[in-house]
Design a protein around this motif. Structure first.
Motif, PDB file in Angstrom:
ATOM      1  N   ASP A   1      -2.254  41.558  -6.167  1.00 24.71           N
ATOM      2  CA  ASP A   1      -2.932  42.815  -6.496  1.00 24.71           C
ATOM      3  C   ASP A   1      -4.429  42.535  -6.668  1.00 24.71           C
ATOM      4  OD1 ASP A   1      -3.869  45.212  -7.477  1.00 24.71           O
ATOM      5  OD2 ASP A   1      -2.595  45.247  -9.252  1.00 24.71           O
ATOM      6  N   PRO A   2      -5.286  43.174  -5.856  1.00 23.79           N
ATOM      7  CA  PRO A   2      -6.724  42.952  -6.001  1.00 23.79           C
ATOM      8  C   PRO A   2      -7.250  43.283  -7.390  1.00 23.79           C
ATOM      9  CG  PRO A   2      -6.262  44.049  -3.915  1.00 23.79           C
ATOM     10  CD  PRO A   2      -4.979  44.045  -4.688  1.00 23.79           C
ATOM     11  N   HIS A   3      -6.715  44.335  -8.012  1.00 22.56           N
ATOM     12  CA  HIS A   3      -7.195  44.716  -9.349  1.00 22.56           C
ATOM     13  C   HIS A   3      -6.836  43.652 -10.383  1.00 22.56           C
ATOM     14  CE1 HIS A   3      -8.253  48.659  -7.794  1.00 22.56           C
ATOM     15  NE2 HIS A   3      -7.030  48.774  -7.301  1.00 22.56           N
ATOM     16  N   GLN A   4      -5.644  43.088 -10.254  1.00 18.40           N
ATOM     17  CA  GLN A   4      -5.244  42.027 -11.177  1.00 18.40           C
ATOM     18  C   GLN A   4      -6.105  40.789 -10.987  1.00 18.40           C
ATOM     19  OE1 GLN A   4      -3.139  42.395 -13.561  1.00 18.40           O
ATOM     20  NE2 GLN A   4      -2.578  40.342 -14.245  1.00 18.40           N
ATOM     21  N   LEU A   5      -6.442  40.464  -9.749  1.00 19.86           N
ATOM     22  CA  LEU A   5      -7.293  39.309  -9.489  1.00 19.86           C
ATOM     23  C   LEU A   5      -8.703  39.543 -10.028  1.00 19.86           C
ATOM     24  CD1 LEU A   5      -7.770  36.543  -8.332  1.00 19.86           C
ATOM     25  CD2 LEU A   5      -8.057  37.566  -6.073  1.00 19.86           C
ATOM     26  N   LYS A   6      -9.199  40.761  -9.898  1.00 21.22           N
ATOM     27  CA  LYS A   6     -10.521  41.075 -10.453  1.00 21.22           C
ATOM     28  C   LYS A   6     -10.524  40.908 -11.970  1.00 21.22           C
ATOM     29  CE  LYS A   6     -13.982  44.748 -10.769  1.00 21.22           C
ATOM     30  NZ  LYS A   6     -14.340  46.146 -10.404  1.00 21.22           N
ATOM     31  N   LEU A   7      -9.473  41.397 -12.639  1.00 23.81           N
ATOM     32  CA  LEU A   7      -9.380  41.235 -14.089  1.00 23.81           C
ATOM     33  C   LEU A   7      -9.347  39.762 -14.462  1.00 23.81           C
ATOM     34  CD1 LEU A   7      -8.881  42.337 -16.966  1.00 23.81           C
ATOM     35  CD2 LEU A   7      -6.425  42.331 -16.430  1.00 23.81           C
ATOM     36  N   LEU A   8      -8.581  38.978 -13.718  1.00 24.52           N
ATOM     37  CA  LEU A   8      -8.502  37.548 -14.000  1.00 24.52           C
ATOM     38  C   LEU A   8      -9.875  36.895 -13.882  1.00 24.52           C
ATOM     39  CD1 LEU A   8      -6.779  34.989 -14.491  1.00 24.52           C
ATOM     40  CD2 LEU A   8      -6.442  34.880 -12.014  1.00 24.52           C
TER      41      LEU A   8
ATOM     42  N   ARG B   1      -7.929  34.417   2.827  1.00 18.83           N
ATOM     43  CA  ARG B   1      -8.525  35.735   3.013  1.00 18.83           C
ATOM     44  C   ARG B   1      -8.407  36.574   1.743  1.00 18.83           C
ATOM     45  NH1 ARG B   1      -6.946  40.415   3.141  1.00 18.83           N
ATOM     46  NH2 ARG B   1      -4.749  39.809   3.187  1.00 18.83           N
ATOM     47  N   PHE B   2      -7.225  36.622   1.129  1.00 20.55           N
ATOM     48  CA  PHE B   2      -7.035  37.415  -0.082  1.00 20.55           C
ATOM     49  C   PHE B   2      -7.953  36.926  -1.206  1.00 20.55           C
ATOM     50  CE2 PHE B   2      -4.955  38.147  -4.183  1.00 20.55           C
ATOM     51  CZ  PHE B   2      -4.775  39.524  -4.143  1.00 20.55           C
ATOM     52  N   ALA B   3      -8.005  35.608  -1.392  1.00 22.90           N
ATOM     53  CA  ALA B   3      -8.823  35.066  -2.466  1.00 22.90           C
ATOM     54  C   ALA B   3     -10.307  35.291  -2.218  1.00 22.90           C
ATOM     55  CB  ALA B   3      -8.540  33.574  -2.618  1.00 22.90           C
TER      56      ALA B   3
END
Length: 329
Positions: A269-276, A302-304
């Protein structure tokens, strides 16, 4: 110990490998025997939804790296292979796995690194195994489960491993085990809920026990983005502020220690990665894939890069986690 120059590109710190000759797992374990069934990998009667070759064949791993734009992959055992019991059988299994992984890494020209296995319930064996790993070219550290003998990272077995890792300058990767519980028996909830909870429990244990404060040089990474931990950090901080029993061993608010831990990008989830990234800091987020499992991120680089701190920062963070200077990239 890593002295060989690494291959160029993104470093995937979270990927799995085990040779076919070690599919017979040590001890009793909670899952059953790992085996091949018509080219597919099973754990007891549970299909793992992956080809056997993807777990055991180095050529398949290297082909996936090329497809996924991964320059370096750090290999560790699948979590159900962790030796949860002591004794000669566990010691022999650990030695066999570490020797096989050493051979794989040695032939990879800096494209593969290893995180070895360690006996968890025998501190003498664990120390000897880790001292040996610290001297082997291409072996960066150890992978461990988030609990052993019913205790988390603050229990005697895992606390000993963490202390020795800090002493020997070895990286530690903490991977959940997907332990079964009755209420998680359907819908793959042992993974979808169980894994994130196991990881979050380990993060909280490490912080609130004061172990991270006592081991400031410990380089430790929690996979799957730390599980539930980013979403619970505020709750932990409130509890630390309000309750003496929560803060009895930790001298700092949890958020401070949280920013000293490493986490991979397998969040789905991009939003979860941003929060992290906001909570841990971009310098503590490393690329992970969870290859070759069905819950893996199929395009890890790519995702990271798209949703995380960016390609250069990911490489820098991984090098720091592995204990390497940035110019090794």
């Amino acid at each position: 110990m890593i002295t060989t120059p690494l291959a160029d590109g993104v470093i995937d710190v979270h990927a799995h490998w085990i040779p076919r000759e070690l599919f017979g797992l040590p001890g009793t374990g909670p899952h059953g025997e790992m085996h091949d069934r018509d080219g597919e990998l099973y754990l007891g009667d549970l299909p793992l939804s992956i080809a056997t070759s993807s777990m055991s064949d180095v050529s398949a791993i290297r082909a996936d790296m090329a497809r996924a734009d991964v320059g370096v992959r750090v290999l560790s055992a699948p979590p159900f292979a962790f030796p949860l019991e002591s004794g000669s059988e566990a010691d022999a299994y650990v030695r066999a796995f570490n020797a096989a992984l050493t051979d794989v890494v040695a032939d990879a020209d800096g494209a593969l690194l290893g995180l070895g296995m360690v006996t968890l319930e025998d501190s003498t064996s664990a120390t000897a195994q880790m001292e040996e790993l610290a001297q082997i070219e291409g072996m960066a550290g150890v992978a461990i489960p988030p609990m052993a003998n019913g205790r988390s990272l603050d229990g005697p077995a895992l606390h000993h491993v963490l202390s020795e890792a800090a002493r020997l300058d070895l990286a530690v990767l903490v991977h959940p085990m997907q332990l079964p519980r009755p209420e998680w028996s359907e819908y793959y909830l042992t993974n979808l809920i169980g894994n994130p909870v196991e990881s979050a429990t380990a993060v909280a244990s490490l912080i609130l026990s004061g172990i991270k404060d006592a081991l400031p040089g410990l380089r430790i990474c929690f996979v799957h983005g730390g599980g539930c931990a980013p979403g619970l950090l505020g709750r932990w901080t409130h509890g630390w502020t309000m309750r003496a029993d929560v803060r009895r061993a930790a001298t700092r608010p949890p958020a401070e220690a949280f920013g000293e831990l490493y986490f991979d990008t397998v969040t789905h989830d991009p939003h979860q990665l941003k929060l992290l990234c906001e909570l841990a800091g971009a310098d503590k987020v490393v690329c992970g894939s969870d290859y070759p499992f069905d819950m893996a991120e199929s395009e890890p680089a790519r995702f990271a890069d798209d949703h995380g701190p960016g390609r250069a920062a990911l490489i820098t963070a991984a090098l720091a986690y592995l204990g390497l200077p940035e110019e090794e990239a």
